[in-house]
Design a protein around this motif. Sequence first.
Motif, PDB file in Angstrom:
ATOM      1  N   SER A  29       6.811  17.470   3.861  1.00  0.00           N
ATOM      2  CA  SER A  29       6.674  16.670   5.081  1.00  0.00           C
ATOM      3  C   SER A  29       5.401  15.810   5.040  1.00  0.00           C
ATOM      4  O   SER A  29       4.411  16.189   4.395  1.00  0.00           O
ATOM      5  CB  SER A  29       6.612  17.583   6.303  1.00  0.00           C
ATOM      6  N   PRO A  30       5.435  14.664   5.714  1.00  0.00           N
ATOM      7  CA  PRO A  30       4.236  13.825   5.791  1.00  0.00           C
ATOM      8  C   PRO A  30       3.035  14.565   6.393  1.00  0.00           C
ATOM      9  O   PRO A  30       1.903  14.352   5.972  1.00  0.00           O
ATOM     10  CB  PRO A  30       4.663  12.664   6.696  1.00  0.00           C
ATOM     11  N   SER A  31       3.280  15.441   7.368  1.00  0.00           N
ATOM     12  CA  SER A  31       2.170  16.185   7.978  1.00  0.00           C
ATOM     13  C   SER A  31       1.509  17.115   6.967  1.00  0.00           C
ATOM     14  O   SER A  31       0.285  17.309   6.988  1.00  0.00           O
ATOM     15  CB  SER A  31       2.662  16.987   9.181  1.00  0.00           C
ATOM     16  N   THR A  32       2.317  17.674   6.047  1.00  0.00           N
ATOM     17  CA  THR A  32       1.752  18.529   4.998  1.00  0.00           C
ATOM     18  C   THR A  32       0.883  17.716   4.054  1.00  0.00           C
ATOM     19  O   THR A  32      -0.203  18.161   3.645  1.00  0.00           O
ATOM     20  CB  THR A  32       2.879  19.216   4.202  1.00  0.00           C
ATOM     21  N   VAL A  33       1.336  16.504   3.718  1.00  0.00           N
ATOM     22  CA  VAL A  33       0.542  15.616   2.864  1.00  0.00           C
ATOM     23  C   VAL A  33      -0.783  15.281   3.535  1.00  0.00           C
ATOM     24  O   VAL A  33      -1.851  15.338   2.923  1.00  0.00           O
ATOM     25  CB  VAL A  33       1.324  14.326   2.549  1.00  0.00           C
ATOM     26  N   SER A  34      -0.693  14.951   4.826  1.00  0.00           N
ATOM     27  CA  SER A  34      -1.902  14.588   5.566  1.00  0.00           C
ATOM     28  C   SER A  34      -2.904  15.732   5.590  1.00  0.00           C
ATOM     29  O   SER A  34      -4.104  15.541   5.334  1.00  0.00           O
ATOM     30  CB  SER A  34      -1.544  14.192   7.001  1.00  0.00           C
ATOM     31  N   ARG A  35      -2.411  16.944   5.849  1.00  0.00           N
ATOM     32  CA  ARG A  35      -3.302  18.106   5.880  1.00  0.00           C
ATOM     33  C   ARG A  35      -3.888  18.394   4.493  1.00  0.00           C
ATOM     34  O   ARG A  35      -5.063  18.732   4.362  1.00  0.00           O
ATOM     35  CB  ARG A  35      -2.551  19.333   6.395  1.00  0.00           C
ATOM     36  N   ALA A  36      -3.072  18.236   3.467  1.00  0.00           N
ATOM     37  CA  ALA A  36      -3.555  18.496   2.111  1.00  0.00           C
ATOM     38  C   ALA A  36      -4.655  17.514   1.714  1.00  0.00           C
ATOM     39  O   ALA A  36      -5.648  17.888   1.093  1.00  0.00           O
ATOM     40  CB  ALA A  36      -2.402  18.420   1.116  1.00  0.00           C
ATOM     41  N   LEU A  37      -4.469  16.254   2.079  1.00  0.00           N
ATOM     42  CA  LEU A  37      -5.482  15.240   1.753  1.00  0.00           C
ATOM     43  C   LEU A  37      -6.795  15.499   2.472  1.00  0.00           C
ATOM     44  O   LEU A  37      -7.861  15.072   2.022  1.00  0.00           O
ATOM     45  CB  LEU A  37      -4.952  13.843   2.111  1.00  0.00           C
ATOM     46  N   ASN A  38      -6.716  16.204   3.598  1.00  0.00           N
ATOM     47  CA  ASN A  38      -7.918  16.513   4.373  1.00  0.00           C
ATOM     48  C   ASN A  38      -8.378  17.958   4.189  1.00  0.00           C
ATOM     49  O   ASN A  38      -9.174  18.461   4.988  1.00  0.00           O
ATOM     50  CB  ASN A  38      -7.675  16.218   5.859  1.00  0.00           C
ATOM     51  N   ASP A  39      -7.827  18.628   3.115  1.00  0.00           N
ATOM     52  CA  ASP A  39      -8.233  19.996   2.773  1.00  0.00           C
ATOM     53  C   ASP A  39      -8.071  20.973   3.927  1.00  0.00           C
ATOM     54  O   ASP A  39      -8.928  21.833   4.172  1.00  0.00           O
ATOM     55  CB  ASP A  39      -9.689  20.015   2.285  1.00  0.00           C
ATOM     56  N   HIS A  40      -6.965  20.836   4.643  1.00  0.00           N
ATOM     57  CA  HIS A  40      -6.715  21.751   5.761  1.00  0.00           C
ATOM     58  C   HIS A  40      -6.458  23.160   5.224  1.00  0.00           C
ATOM     59  O   HIS A  40      -5.698  23.334   4.263  1.00  0.00           O
ATOM     60  CB  HIS A  40      -5.512  21.272   6.590  1.00  0.00           C
ATOM     61  N   PRO A  41      -7.068  24.183   5.818  1.00  0.00           N
ATOM     62  CA  PRO A  41      -6.928  25.555   5.292  1.00  0.00           C
ATOM     63  C   PRO A  41      -5.504  26.108   5.365  1.00  0.00           C
ATOM     64  O   PRO A  41      -5.196  27.085   4.670  1.00  0.00           O
ATOM     65  CB  PRO A  41      -7.881  26.367   6.189  1.00  0.00           C
ATOM     66  N   SER A  42      -4.639  25.485   6.177  1.00  0.00           N
ATOM     67  CA  SER A  42      -3.262  25.987   6.289  1.00  0.00           C
ATOM     68  C   SER A  42      -2.397  25.614   5.096  1.00  0.00           C
ATOM     69  O   SER A  42      -1.285  26.117   4.945  1.00  0.00           O
ATOM     70  CB  SER A  42      -2.615  25.444   7.575  1.00  0.00           C
ATOM     71  N   ILE A  43      -2.900  24.719   4.244  1.00  0.00           N
ATOM     72  CA  ILE A  43      -2.133  24.265   3.079  1.00  0.00           C
ATOM     73  C   ILE A  43      -2.656  24.980   1.838  1.00  0.00           C
ATOM     74  O   ILE A  43      -3.864  25.040   1.593  1.00  0.00           O
ATOM     75  CB  ILE A  43      -2.250  22.737   2.900  1.00  0.00           C
ATOM     76  N   GLY A  44      -1.750  25.526   1.059  1.00  0.00           N
ATOM     77  CA  GLY A  44      -2.128  26.265  -0.144  1.00  0.00           C
ATOM     78  C   GLY A  44      -2.805  25.390  -1.181  1.00  0.00           C
ATOM     79  O   GLY A  44      -2.623  24.165  -1.208  1.00  0.00           O
ATOM     80  N   LEU A  45      -3.547  26.035  -2.074  1.00  0.00           N
ATOM     81  CA  LEU A  45      -4.321  25.314  -3.085  1.00  0.00           C
ATOM     82  C   LEU A  45      -3.422  24.520  -4.028  1.00  0.00           C
ATOM     83  O   LEU A  45      -3.726  23.371  -4.370  1.00  0.00           O
ATOM     84  CB  LEU A  45      -5.181  26.302  -3.878  1.00  0.00           C
ATOM     85  N   VAL A  46      -2.307  25.109  -4.431  1.00  0.00           N
ATOM     86  CA  VAL A  46      -1.399  24.438  -5.372  1.00  0.00           C
ATOM     87  C   VAL A  46      -0.844  23.165  -4.749  1.00  0.00           C
ATOM     88  O   VAL A  46      -0.818  22.094  -5.387  1.00  0.00           O
ATOM     89  CB  VAL A  46      -0.259  25.380  -5.795  1.00  0.00           C
ATOM     90  N   THR A  47      -0.389  23.266  -3.510  1.00  0.00           N
ATOM     91  CA  THR A  47       0.166  22.091  -2.830  1.00  0.00           C
ATOM     92  C   THR A  47      -0.898  21.015  -2.659  1.00  0.00           C
ATOM     93  O   THR A  47      -0.640  19.818  -2.877  1.00  0.00           O
ATOM     94  CB  THR A  47       0.734  22.488  -1.451  1.00  0.00           C
ATOM     95  N   PRO A  51       0.826  -1.205   0.000  1.00  0.00           N
ATOM     96  CA  PRO A  51       0.000   0.000   0.000  1.00  0.00           C
ATOM     97  C   PRO A  51       0.865   1.261   0.000  1.00  0.00           C
ATOM     98  O   PRO A  51       1.906   1.319   0.663  1.00  0.00           O
ATOM     99  CB  PRO A  51      -0.797  -0.122   1.307  1.00  0.00           C
ATOM    100  N   ILE A  52       0.441   2.251  -0.757  1.00  0.00           N
ATOM    101  CA  ILE A  52       1.147   3.531  -0.789  1.00  0.00           C
ATOM    102  C   ILE A  52       0.872   4.276   0.520  1.00  0.00           C
ATOM    103  O   ILE A  52      -0.267   4.329   0.986  1.00  0.00           O
ATOM    104  CB  ILE A  52       0.675   4.375  -1.980  1.00  0.00           C
ATOM    105  N   THR A  53       1.924   4.832   1.110  1.00  0.00           N
ATOM    106  CA  THR A  53       1.771   5.540   2.371  1.00  0.00           C
ATOM    107  C   THR A  53       1.929   7.045   2.169  1.00  0.00           C
ATOM    108  O   THR A  53       2.433   7.518   1.142  1.00  0.00           O
ATOM    109  CB  THR A  53       2.821   5.070   3.388  1.00  0.00           C
ATOM    110  N   ILE A  54       1.506   7.778   3.187  1.00  0.00           N
ATOM    111  CA  ILE A  54       1.683   9.233   3.182  1.00  0.00           C
ATOM    112  C   ILE A  54       3.156   9.589   3.103  1.00  0.00           C
ATOM    113  O   ILE A  54       3.555  10.551   2.422  1.00  0.00           O
ATOM    114  CB  ILE A  54       1.015   9.845   4.432  1.00  0.00           C
ATOM    115  N   LYS A  55       3.993   8.806   3.772  1.00  0.00           N
ATOM    116  CA  LYS A  55       5.438   9.080   3.765  1.00  0.00           C
ATOM    117  C   LYS A  55       6.011   8.985   2.355  1.00  0.00           C
ATOM    118  O   LYS A  55       6.880   9.775   1.971  1.00  0.00           O
ATOM    119  CB  LYS A  55       6.162   8.097   4.693  1.00  0.00           C
TER     120      LYS A  55
END
Length: 341
Positions: free
Chosen positions: A23-41, A10-14
Amino acid sequence: MSSMNKPNKPITIKEIARKLRISPSTVSRALNDHPSIGLVTTMRVKKLAEELNYEPNQTAIFFKQRKTFTLGVILPKLSEPFFASAISAIEEVAGEKKFTVLLGQSLDNPERELNIINSFRTHRVDGILMSLGKNTTNLDFIERLRKYEIPIVFFDCVPEGVDDVPKVYCDLSTGIQEAVQAFAERGHKQIALINGPETLKASGERTLSFKKALLDNGLNFDDKYVVYSDLTEESNYQAMEKLRDLADRPSAILAFNDYVTFDIIRYAKEKGIYLGHDIQVISFANYSLWKYMDNPPLASIEQYPAEQGAKAASILLELLDNKDSEEIIQDHIFASKLVYQ
């Protein structure tokens, strides 16, 4: 072993993070549409995740949210039309909230019922919906589930004397009143009730409602016209034999449920009794297929199984959304109603 035979991991966030050099935390936030992550990322992360067929680790998500998004449902018999309707409604309400429903049937066996409860607990269901078996007397499991923070909501067959657990059920007195009135209007004076097990408090309450309905319609109450059954075929036949042996046989019968009514119909055929002429029957539960039968009951008492199931599921989901609330949710009672075939 060649690489062609190796199962794909299985493909992981890492791994997504490594490929995108973030960072993995940035990936996690992006996948969950966290407002702290920019649209492009966010778009880059989601695009790569889709290309790599990334699937979220549900176990990790459940652990983080302290939820498994599963509800356990315990019923006496899954084959009964009443519970089939209830289950369909429960699954619909649960599905809207992305919950999966696990089913267990107690077969009215207290030990089996308790084993199912324990199995649901060890499988970490978030909550339990339950219709008690007719032989259940020990309710210690309620307190044990409370210790594990697993809320429970009872419906249809509910416990007596338990005030701090939500219950959804049908008030049968209204339907009984209408049924006896329907018989009385057709000239019946000897009206019988085939009741459930005599040991159940609900059976006693059903008898009291039946007595009141008779008196309200100017008819005498005689306890010889109230017979009890454990709801097996043999016991239903014995109940009919008791009524048939009376000097003044009843001309009308109010039957505990549709399965009892099926046995009444079969008994009548075997004994040459013509339903609708020699005797009229009104049944509880309103079996949906009566309309396709040659000799259906005169009417049925609707107990709203789908509505009960949906309401019980909604209450349970509300409890899960407000676990810290100390507010006691009130019981919800449906009024039964006589419906003609």
